[in-house]
Structures are given as C-alpha cells and as structure tokens.
Write a protein that holds these residues in place. Sequence first.
Motif, short mmCIF file in Angstrom:
data_model
loop_
_atom_site.label_atom_id
_atom_site.label_comp_id
_atom_site.label_asym_id
_atom_site.label_seq_id
_atom_site.Cartn_x
_atom_site.Cartn_y
_atom_site.Cartn_z
N PRO A 176 -9.10 2.82 -11.28
CA PRO A 176 -7.69 3.17 -11.51
C PRO A 176 -7.34 4.58 -11.08
O PRO A 176 -6.28 4.81 -10.49
N GLN A 177 -8.22 5.53 -11.35
CA GLN A 177 -7.90 6.92 -11.05
C GLN A 177 -7.86 7.20 -9.55
O GLN A 177 -7.41 8.27 -9.14
N ASP A 178 -8.34 6.26 -8.74
CA ASP A 178 -8.36 6.47 -7.29
C ASP A 178 -7.12 5.93 -6.58
O ASP A 178 -6.93 6.17 -5.38
N TYR A 179 -6.27 5.20 -7.29
CA TYR A 179 -5.20 4.48 -6.61
C TYR A 179 -4.19 5.40 -5.92
O TYR A 179 -3.72 5.09 -4.82
N LEU A 180 -3.83 6.52 -6.55
CA LEU A 180 -2.85 7.39 -5.91
C LEU A 180 -3.40 7.94 -4.60
O LEU A 180 -2.70 7.98 -3.58
N LYS A 181 -4.66 8.33 -4.62
CA LYS A 181 -5.29 8.82 -3.39
C LYS A 181 -5.37 7.72 -2.34
O LYS A 181 -5.08 7.93 -1.16
N LEU A 182 -5.72 6.51 -2.79
CA LEU A 182 -5.82 5.38 -1.87
C LEU A 182 -4.45 5.02 -1.29
O LEU A 182 -4.34 4.65 -0.12
N SER A 183 -3.41 5.16 -2.12
CA SER A 183 -2.07 4.84 -1.62
C SER A 183 -1.63 5.83 -0.55
O SER A 183 -0.98 5.46 0.44
N LYS A 184 -2.00 7.08 -0.71
CA LYS A 184 -1.64 8.09 0.30
C LYS A 184 -2.40 7.84 1.59
O LYS A 184 -1.85 8.00 2.70
N GLN A 185 -3.66 7.43 1.46
CA GLN A 185 -4.44 7.10 2.65
C GLN A 185 -3.84 5.89 3.36
O GLN A 185 -3.69 5.89 4.60
N ALA A 186 -3.50 4.87 2.61
CA ALA A 186 -2.91 3.66 3.20
C ALA A 186 -1.58 3.99 3.85
O ALA A 186 -1.21 3.40 4.88
N ASP A 187 -0.85 4.93 3.27
CA ASP A 187 0.47 5.28 3.81
C ASP A 187 0.35 6.04 5.12
O ASP A 187 1.23 5.95 5.98
N ARG A 188 -0.71 6.78 5.27
CA ARG A 188 -0.93 7.46 6.56
C ARG A 188 -1.18 6.43 7.66
O ARG A 188 -0.79 6.63 8.81
N GLU A 189 -1.83 5.35 7.31
CA GLU A 189 -2.16 4.32 8.30
C GLU A 189 -0.97 3.41 8.58
O GLU A 189 -0.74 3.00 9.73
N ASN A 190 -0.19 3.08 7.54
CA ASN A 190 0.96 2.19 7.67
C ASN A 190 2.09 2.74 6.80
O ASN A 190 2.21 2.37 5.63
N PRO A 191 2.87 3.66 7.35
CA PRO A 191 3.86 4.39 6.55
C PRO A 191 4.78 3.48 5.74
O PRO A 191 5.18 2.39 6.20
N HIS A 192 5.10 3.94 4.55
CA HIS A 192 5.98 3.30 3.57
C HIS A 192 5.31 2.09 2.90
O HIS A 192 5.22 2.04 1.68
N PHE A 193 4.85 1.15 3.71
CA PHE A 193 4.33 -0.09 3.15
C PHE A 193 2.88 0.05 2.68
O PHE A 193 2.43 -0.71 1.83
N GLY A 194 2.17 1.04 3.22
CA GLY A 194 0.84 1.32 2.71
C GLY A 194 0.90 1.80 1.28
O GLY A 194 0.17 1.33 0.40
N ALA A 195 1.81 2.74 1.01
CA ALA A 195 1.96 3.24 -0.35
C ALA A 195 2.41 2.13 -1.30
O ALA A 195 1.90 2.01 -2.42
N TYR A 196 3.36 1.32 -0.85
CA TYR A 196 3.90 0.27 -1.71
C TYR A 196 2.87 -0.80 -2.05
O TYR A 196 2.65 -1.14 -3.22
N ARG A 197 2.20 -1.34 -1.06
CA ARG A 197 1.35 -2.52 -1.30
C ARG A 197 -0.01 -2.16 -1.88
O ARG A 197 -0.77 -3.05 -2.29
N THR A 198 -0.33 -0.86 -1.97
CA THR A 198 -1.56 -0.45 -2.65
C THR A 198 -1.58 -0.92 -4.10
O THR A 198 -2.64 -1.24 -4.65
N TRP A 199 -0.43 -0.97 -4.73
CA TRP A 199 -0.35 -1.14 -6.18
C TRP A 199 -0.29 -2.59 -6.63
O TRP A 199 -0.16 -2.85 -7.84
N VAL A 200 -0.39 -3.54 -5.73
CA VAL A 200 -0.23 -4.95 -6.06
C VAL A 200 -1.16 -5.39 -7.20
O VAL A 200 -0.75 -6.10 -8.11
N ASP A 201 -2.41 -4.97 -7.14
CA ASP A 201 -3.38 -5.45 -8.14
C ASP A 201 -3.75 -4.37 -9.16
O ASP A 201 -4.76 -4.50 -9.86
N TYR A 202 -2.94 -3.33 -9.28
CA TYR A 202 -3.28 -2.25 -10.22
C TYR A 202 -3.40 -2.76 -11.65
O TYR A 202 -4.27 -2.33 -12.40
N LEU A 203 -2.54 -3.68 -12.04
CA LEU A 203 -2.61 -4.26 -13.38
C LEU A 203 -3.98 -4.85 -13.66
O LEU A 203 -4.50 -4.76 -14.78
#
Length: 593
Positions: free
Chosen positions: A446-473
């Motif tokens: 869980p504590q890695d998700y924000l970092k992972l979302s930023k990494q994903a967003d660098r690769e696929n802007p906007h949608f990387g950040a958004y779709r990172t959180w699908v399975d956070y629950l």
Amino acid sequence: MRRTSRTPLIIALAAAFAGSAAVAPAMAGWSSGTQASVATQTATDTKAGADAKAGADAKAAAVDPAIARREAVKAARVAVLKISWTSCGADPALAKFQCAAVEAPTDYDKPRGATTTIRMTRLPASNPAARIGTLFTDPGGPGVPGVDFVHKAAVAAWTPEVRAKFDILGFDPRGVGTSDPVTCFPTAAEEAAVIAKMPIFPINAAEFKTYTQGTIRQAIGCLTTSPDRLKHMSSANVARDMDLLRRALGDRKMTYHGLSYGTFLGATYASLFPDNVRALVLDATLVPEAYSGTNPDDPRPGGIRVGQALGGHETYKAFLAECKKVGADRCSLAELGDPETVTENLLTRLKTKPAELPGPDGALIKMTYADTVALMFDKLYSPLFFSDLADTLVALETATKAPAAARDSKAAAPPMLIDWDRRKEEYASVGNSAHACVEGRTPSRPQDYLKLSKQADRENPHFGAYRTWVDYLCSFIPVKDADAFRGPWENSVKAPVVVIGTRYDPGTPYQATRPFADLFPDPRLITVEGFGHGSITVSECADAKVTDYLVNLKAPADNTVCEQHVKPFTPRTAADKASAGTVRALGAGRWGS
C-alpha cells in the motif's frame, strides 16, 4: 445470510498492514476479413485447415485433464435445479422478459450446505420453433449486474437472427447486483458518505492520506458487513454457477458471449469445463495471468498489469489525432487550436484549480483534474461519445480561462458533464467488484502506490496515475476464496473460440488480444479497426461474424479484420443512439472493464 463475527477479520486486517508508514496514519484516522467458406476452399486451404485442427487437437491433449475431472465430480454432486420463470414486474419495458432466482451452493465442496441466491433474466427466443438454446452473457466489470444489462441492451446488442434462435440470458454473478451482493456498509448512504470525501484518485501526499483513509474504511466495511459473501465470490464459483444454470436450462453445452471482465470469466469456464463448450465469444480481453496477478515477476498494480494505463493513453492520443484530422467542422475542440495542446494545457490548470460550471438547477458542477481524467477514460469507451467528449472539454476550457463568465452564463453545463455529475451520486457498493481481491494476488505494498502511480504516469500520462489505483482496495482485504482458480490458463476446449480485440481500447488494450487468444487450442481472432471498448453495436462486420458463429457454428478465419461502421465525430442516427445506450448499460466495475 448469516453474518460472521467481525473481530477476527479486523485483527487480520490490522496485522496484515501494521508497520506501514503510509497506512498507520489512515488507521488512526479511521479510528475486415471475410467469412471462410468451406464450399470454396482450395485443396491447399483444406490441408491448412486440417493441419490447424491437428495442431489444436494436440494443444488440447497437452492440457492436464485432472482439473476438468475434478470439476465434473463436483458438479455431479449438485442436483439439477428447477427454474420457475415469472414476470419481471409491472414496468411495460420489461414485459417481454422473464425473471427467476435459484439457490446455488455457496461452497461447491459442500453441496448440501449454505446456499447463495442467483437472480437471472431472459429474453425468450423470438422464433421458438427454431430455438437452438440459451446464450449466456456477462457484461464485464467485474461487478456489472447482468440482469440490468440484458433488460437494457439485449435488443440492441445482438442481431435479430441471434435473438430469434437463442434465449438471451443475463444473470447477476454471486456477490453482485441482486445475487447476495457484497455490500460494505449497512446502507448505501453510509458508504456514499465515505466515497464523497475521497478523490477519484490521489495525485499528492495529502490526497494519498485522504484516499487511504477512505479505502481502509471501505475495506473494514466490506470485511464486517459481508465476510461470508466475500470469501466465496471468486470467478471460479461464478463459472460453477453458470454450469449449474446450463444444466437446469437443459442446454447440453454452453454458448456464451463475454465482454471485458466477462472474457476472464469465459477463460475460467473454459479451464474448468472444457468439454461443455459449444461456442464462446470473448470480446475485449483480459489476460488472466495479468488480471489475477499470478506472475511472481510482475509486482505492478492490477490496472497497470492489464494495460489500462497504456490503453487509456493510446486511445486518448488517437481521439485527439482524429479530432485534429476531421477539424473544427466536426470536432468542437479543434476550434480552439491544436486539440492536444488545448487539452494538455487544460489538464495542467485543473491540477491546481478545479473548473466550475452551472448545472441545470443552478448548482455548480465542480471538476478536478482527477474527475476530468476519469471522465475522459470513461468516454473513450465508444466512438459514439467522442463528439460529446470534445464539447465537454471545450466547456471546461472556457470555465478555467474565464471562471466568472462561466458561472454567470445562462448556458448549462454540457449534457455529458451533467450525466457524469449525476452518475457519481448513484451507488453500487465497491464490494460488488471485489472478485479480484479474493481470487488474485496484490503484490504491491500500500505505501508504494503513490510512487508507483507517478512512475506509471511518466510512462502513460494521466491514465497511468489513474489506473494505478484500481486494485488498491484489495491491499486491505486479506480474504481469499479457497476455491478460486488461478491457472494454468491453457485449456483443452476443442471448439473454435472467437476472440475480438479493438485497435484502440482504453480498458482492455489490443496488445492483450493475441496472448489471450493463444490460451485456446483453436482461436479465431477478429481485429476491429477502430475505437472503443468492445465491438458490440459499432461494427456490423464483427456482429455478422459473431452471428454466423453462434447460430451456424461457422467460425471466422483466424486473424480476420473488421472495420467499424460507427465513425467518431459523425452525426448520430437513431440506431447509433440505441448503440450508445447499450454501451452505457455495460457500465464499468471498479476495473472499468
């Protein structure tokens, strides 16, 4: 159904995530191809077909038959159910449908134990004398109710020939809709109050804390309100329910059309019951290994594993390119300049200051950066929505550049934005989408998700950040269904299986189509050249090939190509408006698929 004690589950939750620096504060806060024709095949074609069949047979024979044998033994222990069909209520729109409910074993290892209610509906075949059987359907999600989908979309989604010869069956999978749903609070209002305080996805540390607090409250709610339902809601159990219904309906073999997550359910059924397959149409595919997180070498969050960041970004770029190509006469966004430049500048401004537009009742509709990215992802699901999406981006651009003028304007917010604002207030529990939590692996901490979302967003802007959180629950739900199926995913289905992928699909990117198809011994892949999530109602070519396959068992050649007859940024016909209704009926589960 009987509720179990919440205390052990809360202890398990706390133990699973104790010591996480990111989670601890939140816990404190909680306190165009053509149909192959046998008649015109050349001798070479015949030999190629025979070679392909031999290859398919060899591939099927290599699959371990023990899985199917085990499932056959389980199924044989459950008596054939009796289904009593009744009317679906007083609504005239439902007069042509029939509804029913049955009790399926909650645990198929205990066939005489507790039961789970499965509710279903059917549109009876319009030509009973020519009836072939039942067409099972699943609209995806996970978490999209099949009953409501069939009520709203069956007439538009399948051709008259299919509807003449099949009863179109929709069912709410266990844990979803009206089938003993997994709910996470005693009332919808209580859960909606928690969701209302959360951003759609976080983009900074403060939002991450708020988002995590809300997610933990949801997880504790799911674990305390529906623990008994959670631990038996895997796709494997849904597949077992499907086979139980098949037997009850008197169908010798399964005919199934699955969309999006429904392709994962179809792959699961094929693995468990390969000998029971008549025909499978699997449109907009999820590679099972990626969805379930069973590859130990891929620790990324689920939405990134299945490619939704890539699919969203590629479809967004295609939308902007198409807008630029057709120009200002057909795409309003092009009136403001280069569509990509305009939209990127808009999104940058929204990161620091939301847009506000007056709704029809005078109340302001507030759109943040995250709201806008989520709206775009949703509306990229069909070319039928592209014109309205462009109009909405123009309205947001105007509002952010001249907010006072926008507030004082007598013009209402565009219809798409009004609809989006209302839909955020409608409620279906997040627990309905928890299949991935109980059957899959969530390798990211869980504590890695924000970092992972930023990494994903660098690769696929906007949608990387958004779709990172699908399975956070899922990070906060330490419950697994012991009867889930986690592979191997290669199966021994002998019938040809039709697999469909659309070139620009935000929810299930095209790159996943061939790997998914190759799980089957005899795949027949159709590529739809166009835009959107799934081919239903937007490609007459694909519809025709699906019809011939379902009705006549004439499978298209592998690597068939179809065009879309629905083009983006063109005036809608009456048929197009019906098609748009079908796309809306598909909805989107937490995975947006």
